[in-house]
Design an enzyme around this catalytic site. Structure first.
Site, PDB file in Angstrom:
ATOM      1  N   GLU A  35      49.257  46.268 -89.646  1.00  0.00           N
ATOM      2  CA  GLU A  35      48.774  47.324 -89.211  1.00  0.00           C
ATOM      3  C   GLU A  35      49.413  48.283 -87.925  1.00  0.00           C
ATOM      4  O   GLU A  35      49.380  47.510 -86.948  1.00  0.00           O
ATOM      5  CB  GLU A  35      47.354  47.821 -89.344  1.00  0.00           C
ATOM      6  CG  GLU A  35      46.898  49.065 -90.225  1.00  0.00           C
ATOM      7  CD  GLU A  35      47.015  48.929 -91.489  1.00  0.00           C
ATOM      8  OE1 GLU A  35      48.060  49.369 -92.164  1.00  0.00           O
ATOM      9  OE2 GLU A  35      46.327  48.269 -92.432  1.00  0.00           O
ATOM     10  N   ASP A 173      54.148  53.340 -95.810  1.00  0.00           N
ATOM     11  CA  ASP A 173      53.387  54.063 -96.899  1.00  0.00           C
ATOM     12  C   ASP A 173      54.400  54.369 -98.320  1.00  0.00           C
ATOM     13  O   ASP A 173      54.427  54.462 -99.271  1.00  0.00           O
ATOM     14  CB  ASP A 173      52.765  55.316 -96.506  1.00  0.00           C
ATOM     15  CG  ASP A 173      51.598  54.668 -95.443  1.00  0.00           C
ATOM     16  OD1 ASP A 173      51.543  53.619 -95.261  1.00  0.00           O
ATOM     17  OD2 ASP A 173      51.125  55.669 -94.796  1.00  0.00           O
TER      18      ASP A 173
HETATM   19  C1  GLA Z   1      49.841  55.390 -91.602  1.00  0.00           C
HETATM   20  C2  GLA Z   1      51.117  55.428 -91.598  1.00  0.00           C
HETATM   21  C3  GLA Z   1      52.004  54.245 -91.668  1.00  0.00           C
HETATM   22  C4  GLA Z   1      51.322  53.189 -90.800  1.00  0.00           C
HETATM   23  C5  GLA Z   1      49.706  53.205 -90.998  1.00  0.00           C
HETATM   24  C6  GLA Z   1      49.158  52.208 -90.108  1.00  0.00           C
HETATM   25  O1  GLA Z   1      49.457  54.972 -92.916  1.00  0.00           O
HETATM   26  O2  GLA Z   1      51.457  56.433 -92.327  1.00  0.00           O
HETATM   27  O3  GLA Z   1      53.315  54.352 -91.478  1.00  0.00           O
HETATM   28  O4  GLA Z   1      51.854  53.292 -89.439  1.00  0.00           O
HETATM   29  O5  GLA Z   1      49.403  54.334 -90.615  1.00  0.00           O
HETATM   30  O6  GLA Z   1      49.760  50.786 -90.173  1.00  0.00           O
END
Ligand code: GLA
Length: 386
Positions: A35, A173
């Site tokens: 994360e 994501d």
């Molecule tokens: C969000 C962002 C991702 C990532 C997560 C944390 O979902 O869109 O790019 O940084 O937070 O892991």
């Protein structure tokens, strides 16, 4: 309730000229571990879920996009050639994707579209990436002869967030939404783009999300600030170690060397990220050995880091994590960007029912509302449905 093609098609027919178009879908995601590592060029380990977005599109012979959000009951029309996009955030995602696809040379034409989703909003399951990936995939198919590869489609979504929404997100994501495979988690090296699929078939365990229903939105949150803090620490370390171009390259010794040149907050943020990059690889190794206890232990470590060092948790999520610990859940942590949303829990089969019951009761007793429990099924990435 699971969203179906029919749910979207019936509205598309009703709101436009009665004809049908092509239907596309893209998923939201879970992330087992890794994360806030993506924008630090580290590793992530997400999987696509069955919930996602479904959109129907049909070229309309104009330069305008006529878009209907079924969930919001809102209609927006915008020109593909207008420099200024629409005001409604949901429509800006579609506008951004169109513009970024056009910048890649795809001859996008005007179209009518209706869409809906069943990814819970603000749950940290990437409903926005699902929306971006659906349209990037659809436009590539309808107007671009599918010439753009999936990772580049993911980058279209990421640039949309950066340029049209104002969230400087990483690539995780959108990448999993475009590249996910049913039954597999996907480890991605966010620097090289290298991808490895890991079959997800845990013997004796299940993944369960508990949605605190504390709505999280990255727009306007300290997410961008976290990213800047990480980048600043990497720059300071690079003065002595030019090989360090992002925190992915740093280690704890390097961080100690610069402790008095950075703020106390920056120090904590970087400590978390350096540990998290290592944890992703440790989890992949443990998974290959079927060692779920180690996977779970790493998840708890991640939660501690996200809560105490990266400081993206909230009271409700910490409470959910505590209950998981008390109930003997193997691993539990905040999932996604933080500031609300879900915890992801790795639970031994025999404890699942009891955990669901206890977590619901205790959360409701404290906050006066039930959390929403979601059983994770790992589904496919972006695709054409019909
Ligand atoms: C969000 C962002 C991702 C990532 C997560 C944390 O979902 O869109 O790019 O940084 O937070 O892991």
């Amino acid at each position: 309730m699971k969203l179906t093609i029919e749910d979207v098609r019936s509205r598309f027919i009703k709101h436009f000229d009665g004809t049908t178009g092509s239907v596309y879908a893209s998923p939201g995601r879970i992330n087992l571990i890794g994360e806030h590592t993506d924008y630090n060029n580290g590793f992530v380990f997400p999987g696509a879920v069955e919930q996602g977005m479904i959109a129907e599109l049909k070229a309309n012979g104009t330069r305008n996009v006529r878009a209907y959000s079924i969930d919001l009951k809102d209609y927006v029309e915008f020109s593909l050639d207008c420099e200024k996009g629409p005001n409604a955030t949901w429509a800006r995602y579609i506008y951004g994707v169109c513009r970024e696809m056009m910048a890649l040379g795809v001859p996008v034409e005007g179209f009518n579209t209706a869409f809906a989703g069943d990814v819970p909003l603000g749950a940290g399951m990437s409903s926005s990436a699902a929306l971006e990936s659906t349209y990037a995939f659809a436009l590539n198919d309808m107007f671009g002869d599918n010439k753009i590869e999936r990772l580049e489609l993911a980058r279209v979504g990421q640039r949309t967030e950066h340029k049209y929404i104002g969230v400087n997100c990483g690539i995780m994501d959108q990448a999993i939404s475009c590249l996910g495979k049913a039954g597999n988690l996907m480890r991605m090296d966010c620097r090289s783009g290298e991808i490895a699929y890991f079959p997800w078939n845990p013997k004796g365990y299940q993944l369960v999300l508990v949605n605190s229903c504390v709505k999280h939105e990255l727009k306007g949150s300290p997410y961008n600030e976290r990213r800047l803090q990480c980048e600043h620490v990497a720059e300071v370390i690079a003065k002595n170690h030019p090989e360090v171009t992002s925190l992915r390259d740093a280690n704890y010794d390097m961080l100690e060397e610069v402790k008095d040149q950075i703020t106390a907050d920056e120090y904590k943020r970087a400590r978390y990220v350096i540990g998290e990059v290592v944890r992703v690889l440790a989890v992949c190794e443990a998974l290959e050995k079927g060692d779920y206890e180690t996977v779970g232990q790493m998840m708890y470590e991640t939660h501690f880091g996200l809560s105490q060092e990266y400081e993206v948790s909230c009271e409700e999520l910490d409470f959910l994590n505590e209950i998981a610990k008390e109930e003997g859940v193997t691993g539990s942590r905040i999932m996604g960007g933080g500031f609300g949303g879900c915890t992801i829990n790795l639970i031994a089969d025999e404890l699942v029912d009891n955990f669901k019951k206890v977590v619901t009761e205790k959360f409701e007793a404290k906050y006066g509302k039930k959390p929403v429990i979601i059983d994770v099924v790992i589904g496919d990435g972006a695709r054409k449905l019909c």
